[in-house]
Write a protein that holds these residues in place. Sequence first.
Motif, short mmCIF file in Angstrom:
data_model
loop_
_atom_site.label_atom_id
_atom_site.label_comp_id
_atom_site.label_asym_id
_atom_site.label_seq_id
_atom_site.Cartn_x
_atom_site.Cartn_y
_atom_site.Cartn_z
N TRP A 180 34.05 49.84 12.78
CA TRP A 180 34.58 48.75 13.58
C TRP A 180 35.78 48.10 12.89
CZ3 TRP A 180 32.53 47.24 18.33
CH2 TRP A 180 31.35 47.90 18.70
N GLY A 181 36.73 47.70 13.71
CA GLY A 181 37.82 46.89 13.21
C GLY A 181 37.40 45.44 13.13
N GLN A 182 38.29 44.59 12.67
CA GLN A 182 37.94 43.20 12.42
C GLN A 182 38.02 42.32 13.66
OE1 GLN A 182 40.86 44.35 12.23
NE2 GLN A 182 42.35 42.76 12.61
N GLY A 183 38.59 42.82 14.73
CA GLY A 183 38.69 42.02 15.95
C GLY A 183 39.99 41.28 16.07
N THR A 184 40.45 41.14 17.30
CA THR A 184 41.64 40.37 17.58
C THR A 184 41.37 39.51 18.82
OG1 THR A 184 44.05 40.53 17.94
CG2 THR A 184 42.69 42.23 18.97
N LEU A 185 41.74 38.24 18.75
CA LEU A 185 41.39 37.27 19.78
C LEU A 185 42.40 37.30 20.92
CD1 LEU A 185 39.68 34.89 20.83
CD2 LEU A 185 41.13 33.39 19.43
N VAL A 186 41.88 37.43 22.12
CA VAL A 186 42.69 37.32 23.33
C VAL A 186 42.22 36.08 24.09
CG1 VAL A 186 43.24 38.36 25.56
CG2 VAL A 186 43.09 39.79 23.51
N THR A 187 43.15 35.19 24.36
CA THR A 187 42.84 33.97 25.09
C THR A 187 43.71 33.93 26.34
OG1 THR A 187 42.33 32.79 23.04
CG2 THR A 187 42.69 31.46 25.01
N PRO A 231 41.09 34.57 33.11
CA PRO A 231 40.45 33.74 32.07
C PRO A 231 39.15 34.35 31.55
CG PRO A 231 41.29 32.36 33.83
CD PRO A 231 41.48 33.77 34.28
N GLU A 232 38.44 35.07 32.38
CA GLU A 232 37.18 35.68 31.93
C GLU A 232 37.38 36.86 31.00
OE1 GLU A 232 38.10 35.02 35.10
OE2 GLU A 232 37.40 36.61 36.48
N ASP A 233 38.63 37.27 30.80
CA ASP A 233 38.93 38.30 29.81
C ASP A 233 39.05 37.73 28.40
OD1 ASP A 233 41.11 39.78 32.24
OD2 ASP A 233 39.10 40.47 31.67
N THR A 234 39.00 36.41 28.30
CA THR A 234 39.06 35.77 26.99
C THR A 234 37.91 36.25 26.11
OG1 THR A 234 40.19 33.80 27.80
CG2 THR A 234 38.92 33.57 25.77
N ALA A 235 38.25 36.77 24.94
CA ALA A 235 37.22 37.34 24.05
C ALA A 235 37.89 37.79 22.76
CB ALA A 235 36.54 38.53 24.72
N VAL A 236 37.05 38.08 21.79
CA VAL A 236 37.51 38.82 20.61
C VAL A 236 37.34 40.29 20.94
CG1 VAL A 236 37.19 39.28 18.17
CG2 VAL A 236 36.85 36.96 19.05
N TYR A 237 38.41 41.03 20.80
CA TYR A 237 38.42 42.45 21.12
C TYR A 237 38.33 43.26 19.83
CZ TYR A 237 39.52 41.52 25.98
OH TYR A 237 39.47 41.10 27.30
N TYR A 238 37.46 44.25 19.85
CA TYR A 238 37.22 45.10 18.70
C TYR A 238 37.49 46.56 19.05
CZ TYR A 238 34.47 41.07 17.08
OH TYR A 238 34.06 39.82 16.71
N CYS A 239 38.15 47.28 18.15
CA CYS A 239 38.20 48.72 18.30
C CYS A 239 37.10 49.32 17.43
CB CYS A 239 39.57 49.29 17.94
SG CYS A 239 40.12 49.00 16.24
N ALA A 240 36.63 50.47 17.86
CA ALA A 240 35.50 51.08 17.18
C ALA A 240 35.60 52.59 17.29
CB ALA A 240 34.19 50.59 17.79
N ALA A 241 34.96 53.27 16.34
CA ALA A 241 34.98 54.73 16.30
C ALA A 241 33.56 55.28 16.32
CB ALA A 241 35.71 55.21 15.05
N ASP A 242 33.37 56.27 17.17
CA ASP A 242 32.08 56.96 17.29
C ASP A 242 32.25 58.37 16.73
OD1 ASP A 242 30.02 57.95 20.18
OD2 ASP A 242 29.78 58.26 18.03
N PRO A 243 31.52 58.71 15.69
CA PRO A 243 31.71 60.02 15.06
C PRO A 243 31.04 61.17 15.80
CG PRO A 243 29.99 58.83 13.93
CD PRO A 243 30.55 57.90 14.96
N THR A 244 30.22 60.87 16.79
CA THR A 244 29.47 61.92 17.48
C THR A 244 30.36 62.67 18.45
OG1 THR A 244 27.48 60.58 17.33
CG2 THR A 244 27.47 62.38 18.92
#
Length: 126
Positions: free
Chosen positions: A116-123, A87-100
């Motif tokens: 950043w992506g727009q996020g996807t909800l995991v419940t 249950p503690e994994d419940t969150a909005v998950y975002y993918c992101a890119a680091d150019p460095t």
Amino acid sequence: VQLQASGGGLVQAGGSLRLSCAASGRTFSRNVMGWFRRPPGKEREFVAAINWSGGATYYADSVKGRFTISGDNAKNMVYLLLNSLKPEDTAVYYCAADPTIRVGGVSRRGRDYNYWGQGTLVTVSS
């Protein structure tokens, strides 16, 4: 660089999900791809990242052994497999890119990820 995350949903504790992130745009702008999450009422936190230079992966202690990040650079896709969900994994998950270009590691700071992506909800229900 545009990122599109998908794959979230409602799952029972102990279950699994696979998140996907489709990337488009300049490949040199995403030397490291990461996943972050924002639990309800909490700050954004690092989850996992993959450094395309060598393919090394890195995880937050809270997900190590349960989550797996992988990717297919040729297909411009990054995945996050979430197993043994809690249950503690419940969150909005975002993918992101680091150019460095980061030799031998990744940044765990969200501010280092420019895209950043727009996020996807995991419940996760108990």
